[in-house]
Design an enzyme around this catalytic site. Structure first.
Site: not given
Length: 903
Positions: A676, A777
Site C-alpha cells: 500500500e 485480496e
C-alpha cells in the site's frame, strides 16, 4: 447418524460400561450429587490419572478410512491439590492384529469441582484402517478425584450431517439459552471477576447520575492500569467449536470527562495443544453519557481447553460499566428464497432528470444548487458518451448535447449541482455512474472531483477522479448499490477547493444488467484460457491407426491460479482447512507473515504460525504468496518500529529482510514487498524517497526466485484518486527507474457493487506496463447472498477474461473468518451459500472433461480445453487395449497442441 456409544446416557445403569481398575456407580434419576441431577455415572476409587470408564466400540465402527466426532458431558468431584479445576480427557485405545497397542488422544476439557453445571468435552479421531479392537474411555483427573459422566456421543463425521461441510453438534438445550451465568448481576458478583483489575457491584454511581438502564444492578471496574483490564467470565464447557454464537451487552464507560473510548468484547481461548488465541468479537464507541449496546458474533475453530469472555479497550484510568450480557447460539438465518426481483427494471436507462440539459438545467427540471453557489448552463463539453458507460448503456446510448453545468461562487468543497432521486433508486440494483468533469483555472494544484450520494445520513462514494486546470474534460465513473430502504437519496457533484469552479457534463446514473456482459467475457475467456488439442493415437509397435477407440479426458489441475487467504486460527477447523485445500491452488496468509505478527517485540521472533500454514499448503501442492515484507501504512507496523530513529529503523529494515527472506528462500512464489505505497509514507518519510526501490533491489538479491509485487487497494473501482490506475502506473515506473525489479501488479480487490466495464478499464490501463496483474485480496460484500454471488462472478469473470490477469486470490471464504462482513462463501456452521455455489460452478465451467470421445478413422481425437494438466483413458475392446496417459496443455496462442501418443 447412529451413536457408536450404547447406553450413552446411563439410562440402563452401567450396562456395557466398565470401570478401568477403579469403581463406578450410577446416581439415579431424581437424586443429586454435587448439585448435579441424575442419572449419571460416577467413577471413583481412582488411584491413577489414566483410570476411568470405558466401552468397547469395535463392532460398531464403520469401514475405514473413517472419521468421527466425540461429544461428552462431564464433571468432577473431590479435592484437587492447589486448584479447583482438573482435566478430563477422552482417549481411544486401539489393538492391532500384530498385538501392538496405540492410544489416540481425542479431546480434553477443564472441569471444576466447584461447578454446578456439566462441561462439554469435544474432539475427533480418524481411523485409516480398522483395528482388531477399539475401546473408548474417559480419564484424566488427578488420583482421588471422581469423574462424573452425564452422556457420551460418537458419530461418523462425514455422514452425521446432510447439508454441511463436516459435522457440528447442536446445543443441547436450545438456541435461546443464555450461556452466561448471572447475566444481570442479580446474584451479585458470582461467576464474574476482574481481569487485572477490581470490579464492584452498583445500583447507582456518580451521586445517582448513573443508573441501570433496565435492570437493578451493574458492575464497574476500578484500578485499570492496562487496556486489557476489564470484566470477565469463564465459559469453559458451555461453548462448542464450529457453532456460531451471538453476543449482546449493555455497556458504558466512566471517567472519560465526556469523551468516547472503544470498548471491546474479546474471547480468550486455550486450546488442547496449549496454544492461546484471542478472538475479537465486537467493539463499540462508548461514552459516560449513556448506556450503549455492543453486538457481535464469534466462532471457535480449535479443540478447547478453556474459554473466557471479557471486556477491555479503554485507556487506563477509564472504567468499564456492564449492565447485562447475553451469549447464545446464533439463530440460523434462512437465505432469501430467490434473487431480488428485477421485474420492470429499465436497465441502461438514466434515472437522472435532464442530464443533457435540454431544458436549461433549472431547479424545475430536477437540478438545484447544493449550498450557496451558482449554476449556469454552458456549451462546449464532449458530445460522446464516456467509454466506460458505452457497453453498459447498450441500445440506450445516445450522443450527448455538448452542454454542461458550470458551478461558480463555491465557498465549500461539497457545493455543486444536486438532484433528489429517492423514488427512482431500487434496492439491491447495481447502478453505474458516468459523466465528464472539469475544474476552473482558479485551481493552483490538481483537484479531486467526486459524484457522491447522500443516503439519509450516510455518504456513498459514486466515483472520484483527480483533475488539473488544463482545459481537458475527464471521464468520471463508479458504481453504487443501496440495500436498506432510505428515506432520502440525493446525488451531487463535489470536491474541488473553495473558489474553484466545477463543470459537469452528461452525468448519468443507470441500473446495470451485469450478466449481459458475460457472453462477451466467455468468448474472450475461450480465446485466452483454452487451446485446441489433437491426440494422434496408435497402438504400441504397430503402424495401425487406432480408429474407433473410446476416449475419456479429465482435467486434473488448472494452470490458472485461484487462491484464498487462510489464517492459523481458522485452519484448526478441519472442515475449513478441507474446503481450502480442495477448492484453491494458491494461498496467502492473512496476518501470519506480517512484521507485527512475526516480531511483535524487537528481537522476539515468531514464525510458528507461518511455518504451520506453509506446511499445510506444501503438503497439498498449493503455491503461496508472501504477504507482506513491509507495510508503508504506519498502522500496519509493530509499535516498536514506529518509535525507532532513522539509523535504527534502517537497521531493523535490513534485519527484517534478511531474516524473513533467508528463512523462506525459494518457498514463496511472490512477495508483496511494501504494501500500500499509494496510501502510506512511513518508510519514505523517514528513510527517503528511494527506500521503495531499495527494498525491491534488496529482496531480489536475497531471493531471486520470488516475483516481487506492488500491492494496493481501490485501484479498480474509480473511488479513490490517490490510487487510480494512472497513479499506480506512475509509481511503478518510478520504482523501475530506481532499479526495482517489479515483476507483478497486485490489485487487492476489496470492492463494492462492481461493474465490469469500470474494472476492465482499470485493467486495460495497467496492462500497458506489460506486467502480470493479480487480484490479490478479492472480496465482495452484500447481505443478500444472490447479490454477493453476482458481485463475485463479475470480478472473477472480468479477471479470467483479461489477458493481463495471471491469478486471483480471495481474501477468505468462511463466515466470521474474514475481515469483511457479508463477504463469505460458506456460512459459519458449514453450509455453502449461493456465493459459494457460484464460485464452485465457475470452477467447474473453467475445467474440461470429455466422457464420450471417439477417435476418427485416422486415429485422432481433437478437443478444445482449458490450460492445465490432464489424464486420458483410451479403451478399445476389439484390440484388447486399455491405456491411460497424462499430458499438459500450455499456452500456445492459436496453434493447436499436437501429441503423438504411442500406446
Amino acid at each position: 447418524s447412529a451413536n457408536l456409544i450404547l447406553n450413552h446416557d446411563f439410562s440402563r445403569g452401567l450396562h456395557l460400561w466398565h470401570p478401568n481398575c477403579c469403581h463406578a456407580y450410577i446416581v439415579p434419576e431424581g437424586e443429586e450429587l454435587s448439585k448435579l441431577k441424575g442419572p449419571f455415572a460416577v467413577v471413583t476409587n481412582r488411584t491413577e490419572s489414566w483410570q476411568g470408564l470405558e466401552q468397547d466400540i469395535t463392532q460398531r465402527l464403520l469401514s475405514a478410512p473413517s472419521s468421527y466426532t466425540v461429544c461428552a458431558e462431564v464433571g468432577i468431584s473431590g479435592i484437587i491439590p492447589n486448584d479447583d479445576d482438573d482435566d478430563v480427557i477422552a482417549t481411544l485405545k486401539l489393538e492391532s492384529r500384530d498385538s501392538s497397542v496405540d492410544y489416540i488422544f481425542i479431546g480434553r476439557t477443564r472441569a471444576s469441582s466447584m461447578s454446578e453445571k456439566w462441561v462439554r468435552l469435544e474432539g475427533s479421531f480418524s481411523l485409516p484402517t480398522l483395528p482388531t479392537r477399539a475401546v473408548f474411555y474417559i480419564e484424566g483427573p488427578s488420583p482421588g478425584v471422581d469423574i462424573l459422566i452425564k452422556s457420551v456421543a460418537i458419530e461418523d463425521r462425514i455422514h452425521g450431517s446432510n447439508q454441511k461441510i463436516g459435522s457440528t453438534s447442536s446445543p443441547d438445550d436450545g438456541e435461546d439459552r443464555n450461556i452466561i451465568q448471572n447475566p444481570d448481576f442479580s446474584d451479585g458478583l458470582n461467576n464474574w471477576s476482574g481481569r487485572g483489575c477490581d470490579i464492584s457491584l452498583h445500583d447507582s454511581m456518580a451521586g445517582g447520575s448513573i443508573l441501570p438502564k433496565t435492570g437493578k444492578f451493574f458492575v464497574a471496574t476500578s484500578n485499570r492500569t492496562q487496556t486489557w483490564n476489564g470484566i470477565q467470565q469463564e465459559i469453559t464447557g458451555n461453548v462448542q467449536r464450529k457453532l456460531k454464537y451471538e453476543v449482546t451487552a449493555t455497556i458504558r464507560i466512566f471517567g472519560s470527562n465526556g469523551g468516547a473510548a472503544e470498548v471491546r468484547a474479546t474471547l480468550w481461548l486455550k486450546l488442547q495443544d496449549l496454544r492461546e488465541q484471542y478472538v475479537n468479537i465486537a467493539g463499540v464507541k462508548a461514552t459516560d453519557k449513556d448506556w450503549i449496546e455492543l453486538q457481535g458474533n464469534f466462532l471457535i475453530c480449535g479443540l478447547l481447553l478453556r474459554a473466557v469472555i471479557f471486556f477491555e479497550g479503554p485507556p487506563s484510568g477509564i472504567d468499564i460499566l456492564l449492565e447485562s450480557l447475553v451469549l447464545k447460539h446464533a439463530a440460523k438465518v434462512s437465505p432469501p428464497p430467490c434473487p431480488p426481483s428485477t421485474q420492470n427494471v429499465a436497465f441502461g436507462v438514466n434515472i437522472l432528470t435532464d442530464s443533457n440539459l435540454n431544458d436549461g438545467g433549472g431547479s424545475s427540471n430536477g437540478w438545484f444548487a447544493l449550498g450557496n453557489c451558482n449554476l449556469t448552463v454552458q456549451n462546449g463539453s464532449p458530445r460522446v458518451v464516456p467509454p466506460m458507460a458505452r457497453s453498459s448503456l447498450g441500445p440506450h446510448q445516445q450522443p450527448l448535447s455538448g452542454r454542461y453545468i458550470l458551478v461558480t461562487n463555491r465557498s465549500e468543497t461539497w457545493m455543486g449541482p444536486a438532484q433528489m432521486i429517492t423514488e427512482k433508486v431500487k434496492l439491491y440494483l447495481t447502478y453505474q455512474v458516468s459523466g465528464w468533469v472539469r475544474v476552473g483555472k482558479q485551481a493552483a494544484k490538481p483537484q479531486t472531483v467526486g459524484i457522491a450520494l447522500g443516503v439519509d445520513s450516510q455518504w456513498v462514494n459514486g466515483g472520484q477522479i483527480e483533475c488539473g486546470n488544463d482545459d481537458r474534460w475527464h471521464e468520471i465513473g463508479g458504481s453504487f448499490r443501496i440495500e436498506t430502504q432510505p428515506a432520502k437519496v440525493m446525488v451531487y457533484a463535489q470536491g474541488p477547493d473553495p473558489g474553484v469552479d466545477l463543470m459537469i457534463a452528461g452525468l448519468q446514473i443507470f441500473p446495470v444488467d451485469r450478466r449481459l456482459r458475460f457472453a462477451k467475457l466467455k468468448s474472450q475467456t475461450d480465446i485466452i484460457r483454452k487451446r485446441d488439442v489433437i491426440l494422434k493415437l496408435r497402438s504400441s509397435g504397430s503402424p495401425t491407426k487406432l480408429a474407433g477407440a473410446s476416449v475419456r479426458i479429465r482435467q486434473t489441475r488448472t494452470s490458472f491460479p485461484i487462491g484464498s487467504c487462510i489464517s492459523r486460527i481458522y485452519v484448526d477447523d478441519e472442515d475449513h482447512a478441507a474446503f481450502f485445500t480442495k477448492n484453491f491452488n494458491w494461498g496467502v496468509f492473512g496476518n501470519e507473515l506480517k512484521w507485527y505478527w512475526t516480531e511483535p517485540q524487537q528481537g522476539n521472533l515468531n514464525y510458528d504460525d507461518a511455518d504451520y500454514l506453509l506446511g499445510l499448503c506444501t503438503a497439498h501442492d498449493i503455491q503461496v504468496r508472501g504477504h507482506c515484507i513491509f507495510w508503508e501504512v504506519e498502522s500496519g507496523l509493530p509499535s516498536w518500529v514506529r518509535d525507532l530513529n532513522r539509523d535504527d529503523l534502517a537497521s531493523a529494515v535490513e534485519s527484517r529482510m534478511t531474516g524473513l527472506l533467508n528463512r523462506y528462500k525459494g518457498r514463496f512464489r511472490h512477495y508483496d514487498v511494501n504494501n500500500e505505497m499509494l496510501h502510506g509514507s512511513f518508510f519514505k518519510d523517514r528513510l527517503g524517497d528511494s527506500i521503495g526501490a531499495a527494498m525491491f533491489k534488496r529482496a531480489a538479491q536475497l531471493d531471486p526466485s520470488a516475483a516481487l509485487f506492488v500491492n494496493d487497494y481501490s485501484v479498480e473501482d474509480g473511488t479513490d484518486p490517490a490510487s487510480s490506475p494512472e497513479k499506480y502506473t506512475e509509481q511503478i515506473v518510478r520504482l523501475k527507474e530506481g532499479g526495482a525489479d517489479v515483476r507483478g501488479i497486485g490489485i487487492q480487490g476489496h470492492i463494492t457493487a462492481p461493474v465490469g466495464p469500470v474494472v476492465c478499464a482499470a485493467l486495460d490501463k495497467l496492462a500497458c506496463l506489460g506486467l502480470p496483474i493479480w487480484f490479490t485480496e478479492l472480496d465482495v460484500a452484500s447481505d443478500n447472498e444472490y447479490v454477493r454471488a453476482d458481485d463475485l462472478e463479475v470480478m472473477l469473470r472480468e479477471g479470467f477474461a483479461h489477458p493481463a490477469m495471471d491469478g486471483m486470490v480471495l481474501w477468505g471464504f468462511w463466515e466470521l473468518c474474514m475481515s469483511r462482513e457479508n463477504g463469505h462463501l460458506v456460512n459459519a456452521e458449514g453450509e455453502v451459500n449461493e456465493a459459494g455455489r457460484r464460485y464452485l460452478e465457475l470452477k467447474k465451467e473453467w475445467s474440461t472433461h470429455v466422457n464420450d470421445g471417439c477417435t476418427d478413422e485416422g486415429g485422432q481425437f481433437s478437443f478444445r480445453g482449458f490450460l492445465g494438466s490432464y489424464e486420458a483413458q483410451v479403451d478399445d475392446p476389439a484390440r484388447k487395449l486399455s491405456k491411460s496417459f497424462s499430458f499438459v496443455v500450455e499456452q500456445g496462442g492459436s496453434q493447436p497442441l499436437v501429441l503423438d501418443v504411442d500406446l
